[in-house]
Design a protein around this motif. Structure first.
Motif, mmCIF file in Angstrom:
data_model
loop_
_atom_site.group_PDB
_atom_site.id
_atom_site.type_symbol
_atom_site.label_atom_id
_atom_site.label_comp_id
_atom_site.label_asym_id
_atom_site.label_seq_id
_atom_site.Cartn_x
_atom_site.Cartn_y
_atom_site.Cartn_z
ATOM 1 N N VAL A 1 27.909 35.743 52.338
ATOM 2 C CA VAL A 1 29.105 35.852 51.495
ATOM 3 C C VAL A 1 28.792 36.745 50.295
ATOM 4 C CG1 VAL A 1 30.862 34.563 50.250
ATOM 5 C CG2 VAL A 1 29.698 33.514 52.205
ATOM 6 N N GLY A 2 29.714 37.629 49.958
ATOM 7 C CA GLY A 2 29.504 38.476 48.793
ATOM 8 C C GLY A 2 29.567 37.680 47.507
ATOM 9 N N VAL A 3 30.760 37.138 47.182
ATOM 10 C CA VAL A 3 30.974 36.338 45.971
ATOM 11 C C VAL A 3 31.359 34.937 46.394
ATOM 12 C CG1 VAL A 3 32.317 36.074 43.856
ATOM 13 C CG2 VAL A 3 31.697 38.362 44.656
ATOM 14 N N MET A 4 30.657 33.927 45.845
ATOM 15 C CA MET A 4 30.898 32.538 46.214
ATOM 16 C C MET A 4 31.217 31.726 44.968
ATOM 17 S SD MET A 4 30.711 30.595 48.973
ATOM 18 C CE MET A 4 30.995 28.854 49.185
ATOM 19 N N LEU A 5 32.332 30.989 45.001
ATOM 20 C CA LEU A 5 32.708 30.104 43.911
ATOM 21 C C LEU A 5 32.423 28.675 44.346
ATOM 22 C CD1 LEU A 5 34.231 32.765 43.292
ATOM 23 C CD2 LEU A 5 36.125 31.398 42.462
ATOM 24 N N VAL A 6 31.551 27.984 43.607
ATOM 25 C CA VAL A 6 31.172 26.615 43.942
ATOM 26 C C VAL A 6 31.402 25.737 42.717
ATOM 27 C CG1 VAL A 6 29.320 25.087 44.691
ATOM 28 C CG2 VAL A 6 29.442 27.412 45.587
ATOM 29 N N GLU A 7 32.334 24.786 42.834
ATOM 30 C CA GLU A 7 32.722 23.975 41.683
ATOM 31 C C GLU A 7 32.937 24.872 40.465
ATOM 32 O OE1 GLU A 7 30.099 20.631 41.294
ATOM 33 O OE2 GLU A 7 31.184 19.586 42.895
ATOM 34 N N ALA A 8 33.685 25.913 40.694
ATOM 35 C CA ALA A 8 33.882 26.972 39.703
ATOM 36 C C ALA A 8 35.311 26.938 39.176
ATOM 37 C CB ALA A 8 33.552 28.327 40.322
ATOM 38 N N ASN A 9 35.718 25.805 38.630
ATOM 39 C CA ASN A 9 37.076 25.672 38.100
ATOM 40 C C ASN A 9 37.355 26.756 37.053
ATOM 41 O OD1 ASN A 9 37.099 23.380 39.641
ATOM 42 N ND2 ASN A 9 37.184 21.940 37.933
ATOM 43 N N ASN A 10 38.568 27.296 37.139
ATOM 44 C CA ASN A 10 39.057 28.251 36.140
ATOM 45 C C ASN A 10 38.273 29.557 36.095
ATOM 46 O OD1 ASN A 10 41.145 26.459 34.980
ATOM 47 N ND2 ASN A 10 39.375 25.255 34.334
ATOM 48 N N THR A 11 37.565 29.859 37.158
ATOM 49 C CA THR A 11 36.877 31.152 37.232
ATOM 50 C C THR A 11 37.869 32.257 37.567
ATOM 51 O OG1 THR A 11 34.648 30.377 37.674
ATOM 52 C CG2 THR A 11 35.273 32.437 38.713
ATOM 53 N N ARG A 12 37.582 33.453 37.055
ATOM 54 C CA ARG A 12 38.426 34.624 37.314
ATOM 55 C C ARG A 12 37.585 35.709 37.977
ATOM 56 N NH1 ARG A 12 43.436 35.899 35.461
ATOM 57 N NH2 ARG A 12 44.046 38.083 35.625
ATOM 58 N N VAL A 13 38.032 36.162 39.142
ATOM 59 C CA VAL A 13 37.362 37.225 39.893
ATOM 60 C C VAL A 13 38.338 38.395 39.962
ATOM 61 C CG1 VAL A 13 36.256 37.857 42.068
ATOM 62 C CG2 VAL A 13 36.088 35.502 41.221
ATOM 63 N N GLU A 14 38.013 39.491 39.295
ATOM 64 C CA GLU A 14 39.011 40.539 39.081
ATOM 65 C C GLU A 14 38.390 41.929 39.178
ATOM 66 O OE1 GLU A 14 42.522 41.588 35.831
ATOM 67 O OE2 GLU A 14 40.878 40.273 35.262
ATOM 68 N N LYS A 15 39.086 42.822 39.846
ATOM 69 C CA LYS A 15 38.764 44.254 39.904
ATOM 70 C C LYS A 15 37.370 44.531 40.466
ATOM 71 C CE LYS A 15 41.886 45.659 36.191
ATOM 72 N NZ LYS A 15 42.035 46.379 34.909
ATOM 73 N N ASN A 16 36.962 43.740 41.456
ATOM 74 C CA ASN A 16 35.685 43.973 42.126
ATOM 75 C C ASN A 16 35.888 44.695 43.451
ATOM 76 O OD1 ASN A 16 33.735 42.147 40.428
ATOM 77 N ND2 ASN A 16 35.549 40.891 40.832
ATOM 78 N N LEU A 17 34.899 45.465 43.848
ATOM 79 C CA LEU A 17 34.776 45.926 45.224
ATOM 80 C C LEU A 17 33.892 44.912 45.940
ATOM 81 C CD1 LEU A 17 33.979 49.713 44.590
ATOM 82 C CD2 LEU A 17 36.168 48.743 45.303
ATOM 83 N N ILE A 18 34.414 44.276 46.978
ATOM 84 C CA ILE A 18 33.648 43.279 47.728
ATOM 85 C C ILE A 18 33.707 43.721 49.185
ATOM 86 C CG2 ILE A 18 33.382 40.843 48.260
ATOM 87 C CD1 ILE A 18 34.977 40.204 45.717
ATOM 88 N N ARG A 19 32.653 44.332 49.653
ATOM 89 C CA ARG A 19 32.772 45.076 50.913
ATOM 90 C C ARG A 19 31.498 45.021 51.757
ATOM 91 N NH1 ARG A 19 32.461 51.321 48.674
ATOM 92 N NH2 ARG A 19 31.039 50.936 46.948
ATOM 93 N N ASN A 20 31.717 45.076 53.044
ATOM 94 C CA ASN A 20 30.642 45.237 54.021
ATOM 95 C C ASN A 20 29.582 44.151 53.947
ATOM 96 O OD1 ASN A 20 31.168 48.520 53.058
ATOM 97 N ND2 ASN A 20 31.628 47.848 55.125
ATOM 98 N N ASN A 21 29.989 42.960 53.533
ATOM 99 C CA ASN A 21 29.062 41.839 53.575
ATOM 100 C C ASN A 21 29.004 41.262 54.990
ATOM 101 O OD1 ASN A 21 28.237 41.505 50.627
ATOM 102 N ND2 ASN A 21 30.472 41.628 50.503
ATOM 103 N N GLY A 22 27.891 40.624 55.308
ATOM 104 C CA GLY A 22 27.623 40.271 56.696
ATOM 105 C C GLY A 22 28.539 39.234 57.289
ATOM 106 N N GLN A 23 29.081 38.322 56.451
ATOM 107 C CA GLN A 23 29.918 37.241 56.973
ATOM 108 C C GLN A 23 31.314 37.261 56.354
ATOM 109 O OE1 GLN A 23 28.548 33.300 55.902
ATOM 110 N NE2 GLN A 23 30.555 32.438 56.350
ATOM 111 N N LEU A 24 31.401 37.178 55.045
ATOM 112 C CA LEU A 24 32.658 36.947 54.343
ATOM 113 C C LEU A 24 32.615 37.656 52.992
ATOM 114 C CD1 LEU A 24 35.273 35.042 54.494
ATOM 115 C CD2 LEU A 24 33.934 33.419 53.153
ATOM 116 N N GLY A 25 33.776 38.165 52.575
ATOM 117 C CA GLY A 25 33.827 38.814 51.274
ATOM 118 C C GLY A 25 33.709 37.826 50.137
ATOM 119 N N LEU A 26 34.638 36.842 50.097
ATOM 120 C CA LEU A 26 34.666 35.884 48.997
ATOM 121 C C LEU A 26 34.916 34.490 49.542
ATOM 122 C CD1 LEU A 26 36.230 36.260 45.525
ATOM 123 C CD2 LEU A 26 36.866 34.268 46.873
#
Length: 564
Positions: A308-333
């Motif tokens: 996984v490129g970016v993983m949110l784990v018990e990450a309440n109120n997190t903001r993921v913005e304006k990223n390039l998330i690409r060509n990861n082996g399983q999942l983008g986010l």
């Protein structure tokens, strides 16, 4: 039913998380798929026929007055007067007005400045971060930073770069020797480890192996045996601790991903901005970047990591913005047990490079479990899996204003969850994967797939050119935090749904034992663009229908039907 997931509940990540935490908690069951289809799906010989567009002027079925009684469950409706065709109308497809990101809006080029403690290439980033107090800003200088120890920021720390610094989890491979038609290097692999995850190729079952190999930055394809090695591929023999290439490494930079995770912490309020994060050997369902609560993950390029490129784990109120998330082996986010997270204006593309199961496992663009929040304004395209997948007890998810294009499975899948809003998205060209478990029936999904979920509204989307339009599925899925998972309170309204080729269809399917009471699925005020008004582009629990039959069954009596 093609899919039964078994719950996987993983302990919360603390300040120092070391274990891979899954996004998903269930697994599909192919045997049940056969049973499901035997109950309610037409046989292949009854597939909806393809109709070519007529040269004659486009025609419409005009809207009728709303009905006040629930639609009958009988497959033979009461006779109704034939509608009078209105004047000639040209079919048009209007895109939603909410803008979505593109490549120029995202990534390190829009990160902005950084002022703080400088970390130079060659320095141990974790050691420097650990030596400073919470709230410090760290600026990575330009160049390649080899991360051998996961960076674990303290509360309110900023990790940033204004110079497009690259954080890599790979190590150089040198000392190659010719071995027949291949080249070999020894001593770089870890000890053999067990399998996790589900692979597209479930015979070779090598997608879970974490080490990737790159030649001059190009990702090589892993093969399952030495005999299969050819140019552009590699084989890892863990018993012999040997890596074989089919490409001559002489004079070229060869690297292997080794470090599992770039950045991970349960501390709140961290900012990660302007970094390129690549070549991390993350385990299936684990991230190269793992966010804690209240983080801001902005303008990064997260690419070519194993899982996984970016993983949110018990990450309440997190903001993921304006990223390039690409060509990861399983999942983008991935998002797990994270409430009120915002994922907006990212470009999420080309993920699942390492062969995870496209149709039915956790691969593709975005996957969320036991979470809530908004996914808006993203470009989610050409991922080998589902574009946006809310699954297993998501609650209150809003999916709005995204462009979801060319993903191999469903564009949007809302599954065993509740209280969802899917609105103002452009959803096109999804669902044409041809691997195991893929197919073209409503059981296989479409542009939008609502699966055994409650209180879901699908409105004002443009759904065009997908394997199917809107698929509403009622399956026997067991129980969750709110009791038995059921399909209830689903409303599809104000959408433009285009179905003009192949076996494209819109409608409902149900398992025996998962029958849907009348009035629980409402289609209202949608515009359907069809190849012909007589085409059987609709299905109601196993009965195929034309536009007129769809309305006579009490579905979309105030919608419009246009021949393209």
């Amino acid at each position: 039913m093609r899919k039964l997931w078994f719950p996987v509940l993983i302990a919360a990540a603390l300040a120092f998380v070391t274990a891979a935490l899954p996004v998903i908690a269930n697994q599909k069951n192919a045997t049940d798929a056969v049973k499901s289809r035997a109950v309610s799906e037409p046989a292949p010989s009854e597939a909806i026929p393809s109709h070519r567009a007529s040269k004659a002027p486009a025609a419409t079925v005009p809207p009728k007055a709303p009905v006040t009684t629930a639609p009958s469950k009988r497959t033979t409706p009461s006779p109704k007067p034939k509608p009078t065709p209105p004047p000639t109308t040209t079919a048009t497809t209007e895109a939603p007005t909410v803008p979505a990101a593109d490549e120029a809006d995202a990534g390190p080029s829009v990160a902005g400045p950084c002022s703080g403690v400088v970390i130079k290439p060659g320095q141990n980033a974790q050691s420097i971060v650990n030596s400073k107090p919470a709230g410090t800003t760290f600026c990575f200088a330009a160049g390649l930073h080899r991360i051998t120890d996961t960076i674990r920021p303290k509360a309110n720390t900023t990790l940033a770069s204004a110079q497009r610094a690259v954080l890599t989890g790979s190590v150089p491979l040198t000392g190659w020797a010719r071995s027949g038609a291949t080249w070999v290097v020894r001593g770089a692999l870890p000890a053999a480890y067990g399998m996790s995850g589900q692979c597209e190729d479930n015979k070779a079952n090598i997608c879970h192996l974490r080490e990737q190999v790159f030649v001059d930055g190009d990702h090589l394809t892993r093969v399952a045996s030495l005999a299969a090695v050819k140019a552009g591929t590699f084989y890892a023999d863990y018993a012999a601790n040997a890596i074989y290439l089919g490409t001559n490494p002489a004079g070229r930079a060869v690297e292997m991903s080794k470090t599992k995770t770039a950045i991970e912490s349960g501390a709140p309020g961290v900012v990660v901005r302007g970094l390129t994060i690549e070549h991390f050997a993350s385990a299936p369902q684990a991230g190269a970047l793992v966010s804690g609560p209240g983080w801001k993950v902005t303008a990064n390029d997260v690419r070519w990591n194993h899982a996984v490129g970016v993983m949110l784990v018990e990450a309440n109120n997190t903001r993921v913005e304006k990223n390039l998330i690409r060509n990861n082996g399983q999942l983008g986010l991935g998002q797990y047990a994270s409430a009120a997270a915002t994922v907006t204006r990212n470009v999420i593309t080309g993920n699942n490079t390492d062969g995870f199961w496209i149709a039915d496992w956790e691969s593709g663009g975005i996957k969320s479990t036991r979470s809530s929040g908004t996914v808006s304004g993203n470009l989610i395209k050409q991922n080998k899996g589902v574009g946006m997948w809310a699954d297993v007890a998501d609650d209150g998810r809003v999916i709005s204003g995204n462009k979801i294009i060319g993903n191999a499975a469903d564009g949007i899948r809302y599954e065993i969850s509740r209280n969802g809003t899917i609105e103002n998205n452009t959803i096109s060209g999804n669902g044409f994967g041809t691997g195991r478990g893929s197919g073209t029936s409503l059981w296989d999904g479409g542009g939008v797939n609502v699966n055994t979920s409650a209180n879901v509204t699908v409105r004002n989307n443009v759904v065009s050119g997908n394997v199917n339009g809107v698929s509403i599925q009622s399956r026997t899925r067991g129980t969750g935090p709110w009791g038995t998972y059921v399909l209830r309170g689903v409303r599809i309204t104000g959408n433009t749904i285009e179905m003009t080729g192949g076996s494209q269809s819109t409608g409902m399917v149900q398992n025996s034992g998962a029958e849907v009471p009348a009035g629980q699925v409402v289609f209202s005020g949608n515009k359907y663009v069809l190849d012909a008004l007589g085409a059987q582009r609709f299905a109601r629990f196993g009965t195929k229908l034309t536009a007129a039959g769809w309305r006579q069954a009490g579905l979309d009596t105030i919608g419009s039907f246009l021949a393209n």
